[in-house]
Write an enzyme that holds these catalytic residues in place. Structure first.
Site, short mmCIF file in Angstrom:
data_model
loop_
_atom_site.label_atom_id
_atom_site.label_comp_id
_atom_site.label_asym_id
_atom_site.label_seq_id
_atom_site.Cartn_x
_atom_site.Cartn_y
_atom_site.Cartn_z
N HIS A 50 0.72 -1.28 -0.01
CA HIS A 50 0.00 0.06 0.05
C HIS A 50 0.87 1.27 0.10
O HIS A 50 0.44 2.20 0.32
CB HIS A 50 -0.95 0.06 1.13
CG HIS A 50 -2.06 -0.97 1.14
ND1 HIS A 50 -2.69 -1.49 2.29
CD2 HIS A 50 -2.60 -1.80 -0.03
CE1 HIS A 50 -3.63 -2.57 1.74
NE2 HIS A 50 -3.63 -2.61 0.54
N CYS A 94 3.36 17.15 -11.24
CA CYS A 94 4.96 16.95 -11.97
C CYS A 94 5.64 15.68 -11.23
O CYS A 94 6.70 15.28 -11.97
CB CYS A 94 5.82 17.97 -11.68
SG CYS A 94 6.07 18.67 -9.94
N SER A 139 -6.79 -8.46 9.11
CA SER A 139 -7.86 -8.86 9.12
C SER A 139 -8.28 -9.61 8.27
O SER A 139 -9.48 -10.29 7.92
CB SER A 139 -8.92 -7.79 9.78
OG SER A 139 -9.02 -6.67 8.27
N ASN A 176 -2.77 -13.88 15.02
CA ASN A 176 -3.87 -12.82 15.33
C ASN A 176 -4.52 -13.27 16.48
O ASN A 176 -5.11 -14.20 16.79
CB ASN A 176 -4.68 -12.55 14.10
CG ASN A 176 -5.37 -11.21 14.01
OD1 ASN A 176 -6.07 -11.20 14.91
ND2 ASN A 176 -5.57 -10.77 12.85
#
Ligand code: NAD
Ligand code: ZN
Length: 254
Positions: free
Chosen positions: A123, A134, A193, A217
């Site tokens: 990401h 530019c 998740s 997790n």
């Protein structure tokens, strides 16, 4: 009665030590112990800032000054954060030849700060700013010192070089992530998740090619009861430290 998790940690350590070709997919959960809150949930950023109003490329193009109200808060939190035992543990796995690369959804740069060598930023990164006119790029740290919202030398308000909702995944990151996912023999899925597409599709690519899926997790995800082979229901820092300890019991295959 011993620790009921002993068996699962032992199996996970044995798998990592025997296969030695692991890749990690990480999400916001690995950085929680560094003081960076998740965006979702009651303490999250999206409680205060509606993502549709503050985190889409459309919103940024319409009103970048408004979006910078949210971004400045995020940049402030990120600037104080330092790597935690999860980041350091993964870097250590890399040094020991157990972990080949990390595909991260995080934009905080903490895997690199901990010393991991091959990090694919799926990401993008909050550490860099980009001009949409530019295409000049700047270091966030330096530019933000001059004031918020930061501006390009052409005058346009800069965008952090991270993926807002509605933007494409950078093609190189997408390609590299897919290739890592399809060629690893273990995928460690940590602190995600598994609900944000297309990152959530990565574990299936690995599974299809025969990789073992180890998930860390404290909460179950859509992967846990479908494709995860070994589920470790713990926080990332202690779990990774314990895995590293466990791996010492399994010498490298000759
Ligand atoms: P998410 O917020 O959707 O899920 C985070 C997961 O981490 C949850 O399943 C939660 O149970 C788990 N978790 C919480 N504490 C944990 C801990 N101590 N150890 C291990 N796991 C823990 O995160 P996501 O799947 O990464 O998706 C959110 C999106 O928001 C991503 O695109 C990411 O780029 C972005 N984001 C980034 C950061 C960052 O850069 N640090 C922080 C927040 C959000
Ligand atoms: Zn410019």
């Amino acid at each position: 009665m011993g620790d009921p998790r002993e068996k699962i940690f032992r199996e996970a350590a044995e798998t990592l030590a025997a296969r030695r070709n692991a890749v990690a997919l990480t999400g916001a959960g690995v950085s929680v112990e560094s003081g960076i809150p998740m965006f979702r949930g009651t303490q999250g950023m999206w409680e205060k800032y509606d993502p549709m109003e503050y985190a889409t490329i459309g919103a940024f193009l319409r009103d970048p000054e408004k979006v910078w109200e949210m971004l400045s808060e995020m940049v402030e939190v990120l600037s104080r954060a330092v790597p935690n035992p999860a980041h350091f543990g993964l870097a250590e796995m890399g040094k020991r030849g157990l972990l080949r690369s990390i595909i991260t959804q995080n934009v905080d740069g903490l895997h690199q700060a901990a010393g991991s060598q091959r990090v694919i930023e799926f990401h993008g990164s909050a550490g860099e700013l980009i001009c949409l006119s530019c295409w000049n790029r700047y270091s966030s740290r330096e530019k933000i010192r001059d004031g918020i919202p930061p501006r390009c030398e052409c005058g346009r308000i800069l965008k952090p070089n991270l993926v807002l909702f509605g933007e494409q995944i950078p093609w190189k990151a997408q390609e590299d992530a897919e290739s890592e996912a399809e060629t690893c023999s273990v995928l460690l899925v940590i602190g995600t998740s598994a609900q944000v597409a297309p990152a959530c599709d990565i574990p299936r690519l690995s599974k299809k090619k025969g990789a073992a899926i180890i998930e860390i997790n404290p909460e179950e995800t859509p992967l846990t009861r479908t494709i995860t082979d070994l589920y470790i229901p713990e926080n990332a820092g202690p779990a990774i430290s314990r895995l590293l300890e466990g791996i010492r019991d399994f010498p490298p295959p000759s």
